[in-house]
Design a protein around this motif. Structure first.
Motif, mmCIF file in Angstrom:
data_model
loop_
_atom_site.group_PDB
_atom_site.id
_atom_site.type_symbol
_atom_site.label_atom_id
_atom_site.label_comp_id
_atom_site.label_asym_id
_atom_site.label_seq_id
_atom_site.Cartn_x
_atom_site.Cartn_y
_atom_site.Cartn_z
ATOM 1 N N ARG A 68 47.508 56.809 29.876
ATOM 2 C CA ARG A 68 46.232 56.244 29.438
ATOM 3 C C ARG A 68 45.438 57.330 28.710
ATOM 4 N NH1 ARG A 68 45.428 50.879 30.812
ATOM 5 N NH2 ARG A 68 44.007 50.450 29.104
ATOM 6 N N LEU A 109 36.799 50.634 31.704
ATOM 7 C CA LEU A 109 35.638 49.804 32.018
ATOM 8 C C LEU A 109 34.892 50.266 33.257
ATOM 9 C CD1 LEU A 109 36.682 46.192 31.095
ATOM 10 C CD2 LEU A 109 35.535 47.938 29.767
ATOM 11 N N SER A 110 35.607 50.841 34.202
ATOM 12 C CA SER A 110 34.910 51.313 35.392
ATOM 13 C C SER A 110 33.874 52.357 35.010
ATOM 14 C CB SER A 110 35.906 51.908 36.394
ATOM 15 O OG SER A 110 36.645 50.880 37.010
ATOM 16 N N ASP A 146 28.912 43.679 46.786
ATOM 17 C CA ASP A 146 29.468 45.007 46.612
ATOM 18 C C ASP A 146 29.655 45.320 45.138
ATOM 19 O OD1 ASP A 146 29.596 44.726 49.264
ATOM 20 O OD2 ASP A 146 31.744 45.038 49.450
ATOM 21 N N HIS A 147 28.612 45.123 44.392
ATOM 22 C CA HIS A 147 28.687 45.417 42.964
ATOM 23 C C HIS A 147 29.905 44.798 42.291
ATOM 24 C CE1 HIS A 147 25.679 48.762 41.899
ATOM 25 N NE2 HIS A 147 25.181 47.575 41.764
ATOM 26 N N MET A 148 30.300 45.348 41.188
ATOM 27 C CA MET A 148 31.391 44.803 40.382
ATOM 28 C C MET A 148 30.985 43.487 39.749
ATOM 29 S SD MET A 148 35.012 45.859 41.461
ATOM 30 C CE MET A 148 35.148 45.834 39.702
ATOM 31 N N LEU A 154 31.023 49.911 43.640
ATOM 32 C CA LEU A 154 32.468 49.872 43.411
ATOM 33 C C LEU A 154 32.872 50.466 42.065
ATOM 34 C CD1 LEU A 154 33.681 46.563 44.988
ATOM 35 C CD2 LEU A 154 33.491 48.842 45.932
ATOM 36 N N SER A 155 32.011 50.330 41.075
ATOM 37 C CA SER A 155 32.367 50.913 39.781
ATOM 38 C C SER A 155 32.573 52.414 39.922
ATOM 39 C CB SER A 155 31.285 50.629 38.744
ATOM 40 O OG SER A 155 31.327 49.278 38.364
ATOM 41 N N ASN A 212 35.725 53.105 41.928
ATOM 42 C CA ASN A 212 36.911 52.863 41.114
ATOM 43 C C ASN A 212 37.124 53.988 40.115
ATOM 44 O OD1 ASN A 212 37.087 50.450 42.432
ATOM 45 N ND2 ASN A 212 36.129 49.279 40.791
ATOM 46 N N LEU A 213 36.041 54.392 39.502
ATOM 47 C CA LEU A 213 36.142 55.471 38.523
ATOM 48 C C LEU A 213 36.748 56.698 39.182
ATOM 49 C CD1 LEU A 213 35.558 56.906 35.904
ATOM 50 C CD2 LEU A 213 33.228 57.305 36.708
ATOM 51 N N THR A 251 41.072 49.843 41.047
ATOM 52 C CA THR A 251 39.942 48.927 41.093
ATOM 53 C C THR A 251 39.988 47.967 42.271
ATOM 54 O OG1 THR A 251 41.000 47.221 39.765
ATOM 55 C CG2 THR A 251 39.840 48.952 38.585
ATOM 56 N N VAL A 286 41.412 45.243 42.170
ATOM 57 C CA VAL A 286 41.417 43.900 41.602
ATOM 58 C C VAL A 286 42.750 43.673 40.898
ATOM 59 C CG1 VAL A 286 40.344 42.337 39.947
ATOM 60 C CG2 VAL A 286 38.931 43.928 41.243
ATOM 61 N N HIS A 292 41.589 48.012 31.600
ATOM 62 C CA HIS A 292 41.287 48.444 32.962
ATOM 63 C C HIS A 292 40.604 47.376 33.783
ATOM 64 C CE1 HIS A 292 41.725 53.060 33.263
ATOM 65 N NE2 HIS A 292 42.808 52.422 33.544
ATOM 66 N N MET A 293 39.916 47.796 34.800
ATOM 67 C CA MET A 293 39.294 46.899 35.766
ATOM 68 C C MET A 293 40.333 46.202 36.606
ATOM 69 S SD MET A 293 35.776 45.473 34.788
ATOM 70 C CE MET A 293 35.596 45.770 36.530
#
Lengths: 340, 340
Positions: free
Chosen positions: A2, A50-51, A114-116, B50-51, B54-55, B60, B62, B115-116
DNA sequence: CCGTGTTTGTACAACGTTGTAAGCAACGTT
DNA sequence: AACGTTGCTTACAACGTTGTACAAACACGG
């Protein structure tokens, strides 16, 4: 592997921010610089993370749609419309299956915080207003029946009026012993309460007495529950000449049970549903129903959410009504036989 | 307002990392410290962002499920099982509606790579292996028919065998003029090709000649297409004594069209479907079908994905088969009349 | 040719989280 | 009394992105 902005920047010989500017369509980038950057992006097949973007911007571009069950056709159809409407705003929809129980819905309403997620479109079955307190200001739109005095925006059709209208339609066919299927004892069944209210109102208007024995409850609103309710009515000696089911899946189950009992629809018993799911257009016989404008419901919900996200978080909650149409089909066709 | 680790840390009088450790269940935190932190978390109603997580973690939590349409019951039911199976692993499922067109599916497959998402379960209708190249190593599991020599893991039932079995079932009832509905001209219709192959194999085994006129194509596999196909057969003078529809929605449409034509099912024409959707258990008559083990399909797919995520990204693609069962119901019941 | 304003690019910090390394007690051992 | 050990906690940097502030280059009118 990536690639990151930094990789693109090095390859194009510019700063990281310039690449970011190109990616985000910022205006003041010289054409040749832009071209170099775009070339580098293409070569590396760069995609923004995107995160990281979300973290930086505080927005995720994702909204959630929480429905009781996905394989209830009404919710699946609704989901499709919501996804389409959200796409217009550039949003992705995360679909959440609550299962419909009060505890699970509470988890969905809270845990999703939880956000997102930037906002929530919620179609509650069992939840009351109090359960929705701890959302910490996350914008939410409720679908379906009003959660009394809820703090959130709301989109629904006029359930009482619709139920009254379809009941009146049955009465207009000359039916007098009209059963209602789908009533619920629990305090949560807001839909059931409203539709029952419309049913009794129509009876009262026509001067028909309300008969407790004609009202069958159903804990869930699946096909099996509709079939069971009809069997229960029949075995307890009740002989209705029409059945108003509080949704289409109940009605499809009812059709099935009536068929098994050797009763003809609509000759012996007329049947009406609510929701206008695809199945009802192909069942034998096809199903008379209330057709809520699902596309419009979805559109209104998404737009309410968009409004909240755009700014006025603290505006008072709004209540919007979507249109519906009474859609007569074979299951309440007049005359001795349905039109072949 | 939203609170951060830092806020909790200040309130509890500890460092940010200690709070993080409590949140993540790290062992070496003194009980009284833990208690203080947990109290602060509760007071502030803290939720991790969560962002940011995840970062930091590069994951993620998901996964995406891409299906052609959500309001096709088979996919809705499948989606439910995938959501459940994913929950076991602590994953959220992002459901993506591709629409089924080749271009839209390509967009879904590529664009989702933004991503995500840690992985993708994809049920392609129109896509071929080449379209799946640019996923940049994102783990993917394909459902349904095999995309020839695809680079990804794969879960399906044995379509040819299942189609042969259900066709043989019709033959076993003494039917000889068996129509097939759902064939597709386009090169994409892999399911259609496999099910057609099973159909012809069963005919050949029974020594019944293949009759081109009995095979009706259907561009999509909705109820309306099934009804249209039957009408088309009948108006062109074909008189089948059985119909094998390549999925249940086609079959429900076929039931409808046969009813409208005054033909009785199964007396005049037996009908069989494929998928075992809920509708087919309540239709009039109930629908004989192939019941793929959807729960198992979902479980296998999620587990394959879990394996990829856990490590062996570069292992060769695996092909798993899920079981299915022939499920006879009224629409192919033997004897002069269906059992009451 | 200078001052002024606009365009184009850069460096740095910040979003909220967790992994790493290291600090500081308190403990039991030599 | 000095010494590792272990348990608990902390400071710092990093994940990849974008907003802010600013510098450099350029254009233009006086």
């Amino acid at each position: 592997m990536r690639h990151r902005l930094k990789d693109v920047a090095e390859r194009a010989g510019v700063s990281v921010k310039t690449v970011s500017n190109v990616v985000n369509g910022y205006v003041h980038v010289r054409p040749d610089t832009r071209a170099r950057v775009e070339e580098a992006i293409a070569e590396l097949n760069y995609r923004p993370n995107l995160s990281a973007r979300n973290l930086r911007k505080g927005r995720t571009g994702v909204i959630a749609l929480a429905v009781p069950e996905l394989d209830i056709p009404y919710f699946a159809e609704l989901a499709r419309h919501v996804v389409s409407a959200a796409a217009v705003h550039g949003w992705t929809v995360l679909i959440d299956q609550t299962g419909g129980g009060p505890e699970q819905e509470r988890v969905a309403a809270a845990g999703i915080g939880d956000h997102m997620i930037d906002g929530l479109i919620f179609s509650p079955l069992a939840l009351t207003a109090d359960d929705l307190a701890n959302l910490d200001g996350m914008p939410m739109v409720l679908l379906g029946e009003r959660v009394d005095h809820g703090p959130a925006d709301h989109v629904a059709i006029d359930n009482v009026a619709a139920a009254r209208e379809i009941t009146a339609h049955l009465i207009g066919l000359g039916r007098r012993r009209i059963a209602a299927i789908g009533s619920q004892r629990t305090p949560e069944g807001a839909s059931a309460r409203l539709r029952l209210a419309g049913y009794t109102a129509a009876l009262a208007e026509a001067g028909i007495g309300y008969d407790e024995a004609l009202v069958a409850s159903a804990s869930a609103w699946h096909r099996a529950d509709g079939a069971a309710a009809v069997r229960h009515l029949l075995t307890s000696g009740v002989r209705p000449d029409a059945v108003f089911c509080f949704n289409d899946t109940l009605a499809l189950g009812a059709l099935r049970a009536l068929h098994e009992a050797g009763l003809r629809v609509p000759d012996d018993v007329a049947v009406a549903g609510f929701d206008d799911i695809e199945d009802g257009r192909f069942s034998v016989p096809t199903l008379t129903t209330i057709a809520p404008d699902k596309e419009r419901i979805a559109k209104l919900a998404v737009e309410l959410l968009a409004g909240r996200l755009a700014g006025d978080r603290d505006a008072p909650p709004r209540e919007l009504q979507a249109p519906y149409r009474l859609t007569p089909r074979e299951s309440t066709a007049p005359g001795p036989r349905p039109p072949r």
